[in-house]
Design an enzyme around this catalytic site. Structure first.
Site, short mmCIF file in Angstrom:
data_model
loop_
_atom_site.label_atom_id
_atom_site.label_comp_id
_atom_site.label_asym_id
_atom_site.label_seq_id
_atom_site.Cartn_x
_atom_site.Cartn_y
_atom_site.Cartn_z
N ARG A 1 -7.72 -0.86 -6.25
CA ARG A 1 -8.08 -2.21 -5.80
C ARG A 1 -9.26 -2.77 -6.59
O ARG A 1 -9.34 -3.97 -6.88
CB ARG A 1 -8.38 -2.19 -4.30
CG ARG A 1 -7.09 -2.11 -3.50
CD ARG A 1 -7.24 -1.49 -2.14
NE ARG A 1 -5.96 -0.92 -1.74
CZ ARG A 1 -5.02 -1.61 -1.07
NH1 ARG A 1 -5.25 -2.83 -0.67
NH2 ARG A 1 -3.86 -1.04 -0.81
N LYS B 1 1.70 9.20 -5.42
CA LYS B 1 0.30 8.86 -5.16
C LYS B 1 -0.65 10.02 -5.45
O LYS B 1 -0.36 11.17 -5.10
CB LYS B 1 0.17 8.46 -3.69
CG LYS B 1 -1.26 8.25 -3.23
CD LYS B 1 -1.34 7.70 -1.81
CE LYS B 1 -2.77 7.60 -1.33
NZ LYS B 1 -2.90 6.89 -0.05
N LYS C 1 -5.87 -5.45 3.70
CA LYS C 1 -6.73 -4.31 3.38
C LYS C 1 -7.66 -4.64 2.22
O LYS C 1 -7.23 -5.10 1.18
CB LYS C 1 -5.83 -3.12 3.01
CG LYS C 1 -6.59 -1.89 2.55
CD LYS C 1 -5.64 -0.70 2.44
CE LYS C 1 -6.31 0.51 1.84
NZ LYS C 1 -5.40 1.68 1.87
N HIS D 1 1.43 2.34 3.90
CA HIS D 1 0.54 3.50 4.02
C HIS D 1 0.73 4.08 5.42
O HIS D 1 0.88 3.33 6.38
CB HIS D 1 -0.90 3.00 3.84
CG HIS D 1 -1.94 4.06 3.69
ND1 HIS D 1 -2.23 4.97 4.69
CD2 HIS D 1 -2.78 4.34 2.67
CE1 HIS D 1 -3.21 5.76 4.27
NE2 HIS D 1 -3.56 5.41 3.05
N ASP E 1 0.85 -1.19 0.00
CA ASP E 1 0.00 0.00 0.00
C ASP E 1 0.89 1.25 0.00
O ASP E 1 1.64 1.49 0.95
CB ASP E 1 -0.89 -0.03 1.24
CG ASP E 1 -2.07 0.94 1.12
OD1 ASP E 1 -2.01 1.83 0.26
OD2 ASP E 1 -3.03 0.78 1.89
N ASP E 2 0.81 2.03 -1.06
CA ASP E 2 1.59 3.28 -1.19
C ASP E 2 3.10 3.05 -1.30
O ASP E 2 3.89 3.95 -1.01
CB ASP E 2 1.34 4.25 -0.01
CG ASP E 2 -0.08 4.80 0.02
OD1 ASP E 2 -0.86 4.46 -0.89
OD2 ASP E 2 -0.41 5.56 0.94
N CYS F 1 -6.16 4.26 -3.45
CA CYS F 1 -6.50 2.91 -2.99
C CYS F 1 -7.75 2.29 -3.62
O CYS F 1 -7.68 1.28 -4.31
CB CYS F 1 -6.71 2.91 -1.48
SG CYS F 1 -5.25 3.36 -0.57
N ASP G 1 -0.45 -0.78 -4.71
CA ASP G 1 -1.70 -0.21 -5.23
C ASP G 1 -1.53 1.14 -5.91
O ASP G 1 -2.34 1.52 -6.75
CB ASP G 1 -2.75 -0.11 -4.11
CG ASP G 1 -2.37 0.91 -3.04
OD1 ASP G 1 -1.16 1.22 -2.90
OD2 ASP G 1 -3.26 1.39 -2.34
N ASN G 2 -0.51 1.88 -5.53
CA ASN G 2 -0.22 3.18 -6.16
C ASN G 2 1.12 3.68 -5.64
O ASN G 2 1.73 3.05 -4.76
CB ASN G 2 -1.34 4.20 -5.90
CG ASN G 2 -1.76 4.31 -4.45
OD1 ASN G 2 -2.90 3.98 -4.09
ND2 ASN G 2 -0.85 4.72 -3.58
N SER H 1 -8.45 1.86 4.94
CA SER H 1 -7.09 2.33 5.20
C SER H 1 -6.79 2.44 6.68
O SER H 1 -7.69 2.72 7.49
CB SER H 1 -6.88 3.71 4.54
OG SER H 1 -6.91 3.58 3.15
N HIS I 1 -10.89 -2.37 1.32
CA HIS I 1 -11.20 -1.03 0.82
C HIS I 1 -12.11 -0.99 -0.41
O HIS I 1 -12.02 -0.08 -1.24
CB HIS I 1 -9.91 -0.24 0.55
CG HIS I 1 -10.07 1.22 0.91
ND1 HIS I 1 -9.07 2.15 0.84
CD2 HIS I 1 -11.16 1.91 1.35
CE1 HIS I 1 -9.51 3.33 1.22
NE2 HIS I 1 -10.79 3.21 1.54
#
Lengths: 478, 478
Positions: free
Chosen positions: B88, B319, B141, B246, B44-45, B84, B298-299, B166, B143
């Site tokens: 996803r 991001k 996660k 994240h 994540d991130d 996110c 994810d990003n 998150s 989301h």
């Protein structure tokens, strides 16, 4: 191990272990007593981010990537200056170029009309290895003086083949008509090898002028191979200093137009392929297990040239500056059975190559002058740490910045050519490079104690520093 | 190969070759007819530059680096959105999130007070693999909706364990008193797991609140391992979606304070170590040669958080933006004996995982809706090229940019949160990403023909596009 035992006190345990292991396994060719061959491949203006193993998305460097995986990939490895001449002086002498005088406030490098070069009093890494019985060759860019007294063959090398300075010098063009210096290189004329009347030398003779730059990378590789081939049991040191990817960019027919990164990528991929050929030769000659290869570059990417320049990856700025992008370089050590494989985040510099290799060869370091190199053997051959804790970032003869451990303080900052103006900082800008490799978050306010410590390291350095006489200032009449 | 032969026309030759090879070598456990297990690890991130293999100097990721060397390291791999929820949704459905309505102009992601989630009509990658006989688990996660109808167990997963959104949500703090949202995360309160009242769920029940985030990465790894252990011949799909790195950043005792890159590095290194543990388990269970692992994120990195955010390496921005740093991610495919080792510069996206894996499992792709995934089998298992030539960069339901081959055109640009203001570009900004991955040199003027071609690709896309109903807009009363 006669030679080596004689100078035993100079050796770390790691080196002894390495040499014993070489001897026991008979990996040192026919004569287990000899130290390893050494090949230093030095690129020109290649950035921290320009190899696959260092994160470039489209430049393909399978041979260097494989060497990085089999050997050591250093991620905090520095050069001695952010431009050619002083950076090369640092590598050759194991000393900050401000000591040898290979820096100047007036001009940053030597030119075809420069009068001088590396002072005769300097001792080069080639001098050192030659005294240990190595055959020594310099193939490629020298840039420490193109007149006879300063050439490689007068600086410890048995053999020289190459362009004695930068490949963009001796321009045969009306730069004003071409739209100025910066535009010239991307113009059709800038892509002509004939536009640069640079000489190609063998030993002290000019053998071609202008040098055919399209084939220069391939020819350098092959000259190095010729020097290695058939050498058998005699240890050798090859300093293979490519003129590229310094602009103007040229690749041979086999590579031109083949990479996804344009001519810059073609050039880097040709250099990589050449290293693959050298590795292949070492295998064929039975020398692969007794040869160390080091790959690095003289300074960061020349960013003002746009896509003709390279990439410093996540590092800030490039060539000519004392930001990380100017002076931190990819560095790969390879030597199967010798180099302990892994990623190394310890500090190292090109000056340490002088110290490390001359110690490995069993030659005492000069004791009549201050030396700046440190012996990296504990990291390369053992599981120890680098003895280095400090990096100096000079621009000309001025100390712009210093790294002590994780922290870097900038006293002065300035862009390369144009761009960011010179600015003095008091208190200095402070970055934690392990946490913040991109130098984005100045933490000076939060860490006055670090600044105090750094300032005392600077004071100590400046107390003992004797600057050499400026060797770059004097020009021939034109 | 009963199941697989039934849907033979859907298969590329590469997949047939792979499955035959698995069958012949008996690498598929006790039953050579079964397709491989699949583990998707989603960070994540995490930025493009945050792994060793992608050039980070101080974050140590030996397990991922080894997987990249043994498998495929993709350097032009994209997510479906730069934040996110829509990213996803793209991974789960194989469709641009603008089609499923998992985007909004009002807000960028789902919140704890959001009413909706992934529409029931969407078909997930878990639905697909479950229909092929896979045991399916989502750990981490989600989301895509935290209310029961939207949870993983109602979207094709047999099992769910994780925080449903998150880890920075449900803040229990007076943000104004803490100096605002951006400062809160680096304050002492921001480093307390109790400051975020996020729920931890098992299937549809909350089992812990606030979730202990210090141990969350380790527990996710171990939940995934528990699901894998003893599964023997039954194929499984594990979607291991870490909540970290994240912000807020938390590591377990074993990792906190151990990396050179601070808490951000601790977190990434703990994720890496967890992947190492999973690999070890696969070896112990005899599943290593019949399991594919994919790692991506994810990003891009959340840059406004300073050193609490990651690094996009040489890519621009992070991001929340449609610059490369927002949507291009590290992506590693690993599967010994299946994945052809190498660096891959072809285009791929997370949506292609849907298509590739459902094809591999022998399940037909949905034919009642537009799909955006493509089958990467020719690259993964053979020596073919990626069928992908186009990448869409959406922000909310607006198309900001498009990549066609090497060229990317930006019609709109905008910073993440604050920073660069929204700007529309006509003609669009144009970059050649193979030559200029850092998006530094706009070449629109020189290449009007490329812009024309790109505009017709956009027109074609927009002609067929039916936007889904905004699922992010409706909120519960508060």
């Amino acid at each position: 191990m006669k030679i080596l035992l004689a100078s035993l006190p100079r050796f770390g345990l790691a080196v002894i272990a390495l040499l014993l292991s070489l001897a026991l396994r008979g990996q040192a060719g026919e004569n287990p007593e000899r130290p390893p061959n050494i090949i230093v491949v030095f690129a020109d203006d290649l950035g921290y981010g320009d190899l696959g193993a260092y994160g470039h998305p489209t430049i393909r460097t399978p041979h260097l990537d494989r060497m990085a995986a089999e050997g050591q990939k250093w991620t905090n490895f520095y050069v001695g200056a952010s431009v050619c001449t002083p950076s090369r002086a640092a590598l050759m002498t194991g000393r900050l170029p401000v000591r040898s005088g290979m820096v100047s406030r007036e001009r940053r490098v030597l030119y075809p009309y420069s009068k001088n070069g590396l002072p005769e009093s300097e001792i080069t890494i080639a001098d050192q290895l030659k005294s240990a019985g190595y055959a020594t060759a310099c193939v490629g860019k020298w840039h420490l003086g193109h007149k006879e007294p300063y050439l490689p063959t007068n600086n410890g090398f048995d053999y020289y083949f190459g362009i004695p300075y930068s490949n963009d010098m001796d321009i045969v063009a009306d730069l004003e008509a071409a739209g100025g210096y910066w535009n010239f290189f991307t113009s059709p004329a800038g892509a002509e090898t004939e536009s640069y009347n640079v000489p190609l030398m063998r030993n002290t003779e000019i053998v071609e002028r202008p040098a055919d730059q399209h084939t220069i990378t391939r020819r350098y590789t092959e000259e190095a191979m010729d020097f290695i081939r058939g050498r058998g049991d005699e240890p050798f040191f090859v300093y293979l200093a490519h003129n590229l990817p310094h602009i103007p960019l040229f690749a041979s027919e086999e590579f031109e137009g083949t990479s996804q990164r344009g001519i810059y990528g073609d050039v880097v991929e040709e250099i990589d392929a050449g290293i693959g050929r050298i590795r292949q030769l070492l295998e064929e000659e039975g020398l692969a297990k007794n040869t160390l290869i080091v790959f690095t570059s003289d300074n960061g990417p020349w960013l003002p040239f746009g896509i003709q320049g390279g990439s410093a990856g996540l590092l800030r700025e490039g060539k000519g500056t004392t930001w990380e992008g100017g002076m931190r370089e990819p560095c790969i050590f390879w030597g199967p059975g010798m180099i302990r494989p892994g990623v190394v985040t310890d500090l190292g510099t090109t000056m340490d190559l002088f110290t490390t290799f001359t110690a490995l060869a069993g030659v005492p370091e000069p004791e009549d002058r201050p030396m700046d190199g440190l012996d990296l053997a504990p990291v390369l051959f053992g599981d120890g740490s680098s003895p280095r804790n400090t990096v100096f970032y000079y621009r000309g003869d001025e100390l712009y910045a210093i790294r002590v451990g994780d922290y870097k303080a900038h006293f002065i900052t300035q862009g390369a050519y144009g761009g960011e103006e010179r600015a003095e900082h008091d208190p200095p800008l402070l970055y934690n490079l392990s946490m913040d490799p991109s130098e984005r978050h100045n933490i000076a306010e939060a860490h006055p104690e670090v600044i105090t410590e750094i300032q005392s390291a600077v004071a100590e350095h400046q107390r003992e520093l004797v600057k050499g006489k400026d060797q770059l200032i004097d020009l021939d009449e034109r």
